[in-house]
Write a protein that holds these residues in place. Sequence first.
Motif, mmCIF file in Angstrom:
data_model
loop_
_atom_site.group_PDB
_atom_site.id
_atom_site.type_symbol
_atom_site.label_atom_id
_atom_site.label_comp_id
_atom_site.label_asym_id
_atom_site.label_seq_id
_atom_site.Cartn_x
_atom_site.Cartn_y
_atom_site.Cartn_z
ATOM 1 N N GLY A 180 19.697 17.390 80.361
ATOM 2 C CA GLY A 180 19.055 17.401 79.053
ATOM 3 C C GLY A 180 19.831 16.617 78.007
ATOM 4 O O GLY A 180 19.671 16.840 76.809
ATOM 5 N N SER A 181 20.676 15.703 78.460
ATOM 6 C CA SER A 181 21.339 14.683 77.636
ATOM 7 C C SER A 181 22.332 15.206 76.609
ATOM 8 O O SER A 181 23.516 15.179 76.844
ATOM 9 N N SER A 182 21.881 15.649 75.427
ATOM 10 C CA SER A 182 22.861 16.014 74.400
ATOM 11 C C SER A 182 22.314 17.140 73.537
ATOM 12 O O SER A 182 21.150 17.521 73.655
ATOM 13 N N LEU A 183 23.178 17.663 72.666
ATOM 14 C CA LEU A 183 22.725 18.632 71.671
ATOM 15 C C LEU A 183 22.106 17.820 70.535
ATOM 16 O O LEU A 183 22.803 17.035 69.887
ATOM 17 N N VAL A 184 20.826 17.970 70.314
ATOM 18 C CA VAL A 184 20.132 17.152 69.317
ATOM 19 C C VAL A 184 20.561 17.599 67.911
ATOM 20 O O VAL A 184 20.648 18.802 67.637
ATOM 21 N N VAL A 185 20.854 16.632 67.049
ATOM 22 C CA VAL A 185 21.342 16.969 65.707
ATOM 23 C C VAL A 185 20.199 17.582 64.880
ATOM 24 O O VAL A 185 19.033 17.234 65.072
ATOM 25 N N PRO A 186 20.537 18.509 63.955
ATOM 26 C CA PRO A 186 19.485 19.207 63.195
ATOM 27 C C PRO A 186 18.541 18.250 62.455
ATOM 28 O O PRO A 186 17.348 18.501 62.378
ATOM 29 N N GLU A 187 19.095 17.142 61.949
ATOM 30 C CA GLU A 187 18.260 16.191 61.209
ATOM 31 C C GLU A 187 17.134 15.657 62.081
ATOM 32 O O GLU A 187 15.993 15.482 61.634
ATOM 33 N N ALA A 188 17.466 15.368 63.350
ATOM 34 C CA ALA A 188 16.461 14.810 64.258
ATOM 35 C C ALA A 188 15.440 15.871 64.657
ATOM 36 O O ALA A 188 14.239 15.588 64.776
ATOM 37 N N LYS A 240 21.862 10.071 73.788
ATOM 38 C CA LYS A 240 23.243 10.220 74.231
ATOM 39 C C LYS A 240 24.128 10.535 73.020
ATOM 40 O O LYS A 240 23.907 11.540 72.371
ATOM 41 N N PHE A 241 25.078 9.663 72.691
ATOM 42 C CA PHE A 241 26.009 10.031 71.620
ATOM 43 C C PHE A 241 25.326 10.253 70.269
ATOM 44 O O PHE A 241 25.812 11.011 69.448
ATOM 45 N N LEU A 242 24.198 9.556 70.045
ATOM 46 C CA LEU A 242 23.515 9.696 68.763
ATOM 47 C C LEU A 242 22.981 11.111 68.536
ATOM 48 O O LEU A 242 22.705 11.485 67.405
ATOM 49 N N GLY A 243 22.790 11.863 69.619
ATOM 50 C CA GLY A 243 22.249 13.213 69.468
ATOM 51 C C GLY A 243 20.815 13.200 68.949
ATOM 52 O O GLY A 243 20.409 14.044 68.160
ATOM 53 N N GLY A 244 20.044 12.231 69.384
ATOM 54 C CA GLY A 244 18.636 12.150 68.983
ATOM 55 C C GLY A 244 17.734 12.709 70.067
ATOM 56 O O GLY A 244 18.205 13.225 71.079
ATOM 57 N N PRO A 245 16.418 12.583 69.868
ATOM 58 C CA PRO A 245 15.492 13.008 70.918
ATOM 59 C C PRO A 245 15.524 12.001 72.058
ATOM 60 O O PRO A 245 16.150 10.943 71.930
ATOM 61 N N THR A 246 14.868 12.290 73.163
ATOM 62 C CA THR A 246 14.833 11.343 74.281
ATOM 63 C C THR A 246 14.096 10.084 73.837
ATOM 64 O O THR A 246 12.897 10.117 73.567
ATOM 65 N N ALA A 247 14.838 8.991 73.733
ATOM 66 C CA ALA A 247 14.258 7.725 73.267
ATOM 67 C C ALA A 247 15.290 6.619 73.457
ATOM 68 O O ALA A 247 16.429 6.885 73.846
ATOM 69 N N GLY A 248 14.874 5.402 73.223
ATOM 70 C CA GLY A 248 15.793 4.267 73.285
ATOM 71 C C GLY A 248 15.628 3.407 72.038
ATOM 72 O O GLY A 248 14.668 3.572 71.283
ATOM 73 N N ILE A 249 16.587 2.530 71.813
ATOM 74 C CA ILE A 249 16.543 1.645 70.648
ATOM 75 C C ILE A 249 16.762 0.213 71.126
ATOM 76 O O ILE A 249 17.705 -0.043 71.884
ATOM 77 N N ILE A 250 15.878 -0.676 70.691
ATOM 78 C CA ILE A 250 16.094 -2.106 70.920
ATOM 79 C C ILE A 250 16.427 -2.698 69.557
ATOM 80 O O ILE A 250 15.647 -2.541 68.613
ATOM 81 N N ALA A 274 15.917 9.492 62.285
ATOM 82 C CA ALA A 274 16.715 10.545 61.627
ATOM 83 C C ALA A 274 18.108 10.642 62.264
ATOM 84 O O ALA A 274 19.109 10.819 61.570
ATOM 85 N N ALA A 275 18.156 10.512 63.601
ATOM 86 C CA ALA A 275 19.456 10.599 64.288
ATOM 87 C C ALA A 275 20.344 9.415 63.907
ATOM 88 O O ALA A 275 21.554 9.559 63.743
ATOM 89 N N LEU A 276 19.740 8.228 63.747
ATOM 90 C CA LEU A 276 20.512 7.048 63.326
ATOM 91 C C LEU A 276 21.069 7.240 61.922
ATOM 92 O O LEU A 276 22.221 6.898 61.647
ATOM 93 N N GLU A 277 20.229 7.792 61.048
ATOM 94 C CA GLU A 277 20.698 8.026 59.674
ATOM 95 C C GLU A 277 21.811 9.078 59.665
ATOM 96 O O GLU A 277 22.814 8.928 58.977
ATOM 97 N N ALA A 278 21.645 10.116 60.482
ATOM 98 C CA ALA A 278 22.670 11.167 60.560
ATOM 99 C C ALA A 278 23.967 10.596 61.139
ATOM 100 O O ALA A 278 25.065 10.968 60.731
ATOM 101 N N TRP A 279 23.850 9.667 62.080
ATOM 102 C CA TRP A 279 25.006 9.034 62.708
ATOM 103 C C TRP A 279 25.831 8.291 61.651
ATOM 104 O O TRP A 279 27.063 8.346 61.637
#
Length: 391
Positions: free
Chosen positions: A25-33, A206-216, A249-254
């Motif tokens: 389940g990858s990571s603990l998702v941050v509250p913001e996300a 992964k490290f971003l603690g976001g939902p399951t997704a990717g970024i290009i 949201a996870a990127l902003e929290a990062w």
Amino acid sequence: MSKAVTGGFRLSRVINAAGTMTSLGSSLVVPEAIEAAASIQQQFVKIDELHARATGAEAGLVTACSASGMVLAIAATMTGLDLARIERLPDVTGLPSEVVVQAGHLINYGAPIAQAIRLAGAEVVVAGTAAQVETFHIEDAITEQTAAALFVVSHHVVQDGQTDLPEFIAICKARGIPTIVDMASEYDLRGAIARGADIAIYSAHKFLGGPTAGIIAGRKKLVQACFLQNGGIGRPMKVGKEGIIGTIAALEAWAQRDHAAIKAKEDCAIHYWLEELSSVTGLACDIHADWTGNPIDRLRVSVRPVEAGLYAWELADRLANRDPAIYVRDDLVEHGYFFLYPCNLKPGDEKEIVAAMRDILASARIQGDGLCASFTERRRRKLAAHLRWPD
Ligand SMILES: *Cc1c(COP(=O)(O)O)cnc(C)c1O
């Protein structure tokens, strides 16, 4: 095994000392996300508008995950903005469709990276041999048919003899070939683009603690061509509104995150483990820095089989078979060690891990039931279990 109730399902309790693993389940998702993803569920949005504002690079796009990001990015280098070509994929008739990859970068991150390339309709062209890739191998692999070159930043790649990123980019740039960098599991969200890569790909979960997704992220025209693949081969790998907004949201929290404080907390767990486990008979521990320079350390636990009464993989398996299940990072366990990662712990987990290891080793000494399964047998057993799913 006792089951914790989560969302109405009874699930096994898991302690994760293995890092960010899809299988856990990858990571603990941050509250913001979590908040962003939950709040958008009861709303309609202009999905294209949501897609348009993802990262700090020239342009960014959220995808279903990094693997799908790679498929889309490779497709983009073949089709550009041509909608007919986009709808025709994976038929690449008449298009440059070769993707150059260093031999040591042909990893498996849960599936083979070569398959992500082939999914787009492209063909993999391997440069060099497993642990020796000279610049002339890469130059030789690039032809009129080359659509892109793919570089992987990861501890999974062969660590010796590969051509490094700046040199790889320079070779490709000189020949007008776009470079795609898979850095799914890296902290540095800007380095590859700053060094001249055309596309960089990250995992949100992964490290971003976001939902399951990717970024290009990367060059605008190419990211635009990635976006347009959503009307083509991107469709079966669609990301939903919750994934897109949760990632933003996870990127902003990062960007706001107190990285030093988190590192200090992780170091605290590592030093606790080092102190507690170093004195355990049969174990030898040391702190291991990151292979690719991420600011994360982990504890390496080496198991001396005769003294411990267990092989390293037996200890790892017995930890995973307990309740709660404790997962350690065991991808290099054939060498007689595994790692404890501090980045996904919940309060108290570090203590539970130490107690479980002590308990297992003490009981193995009393029972004398260790040193039974060779690594090869263990591998065979794991494969058989995998093929028995869902039983
Ligand atoms: C995790 C990982 C992937 C796959 O990422 P997903 O977002 O889970 O698809 C690809 N490449 C590397 C180097 C990885 O570490």
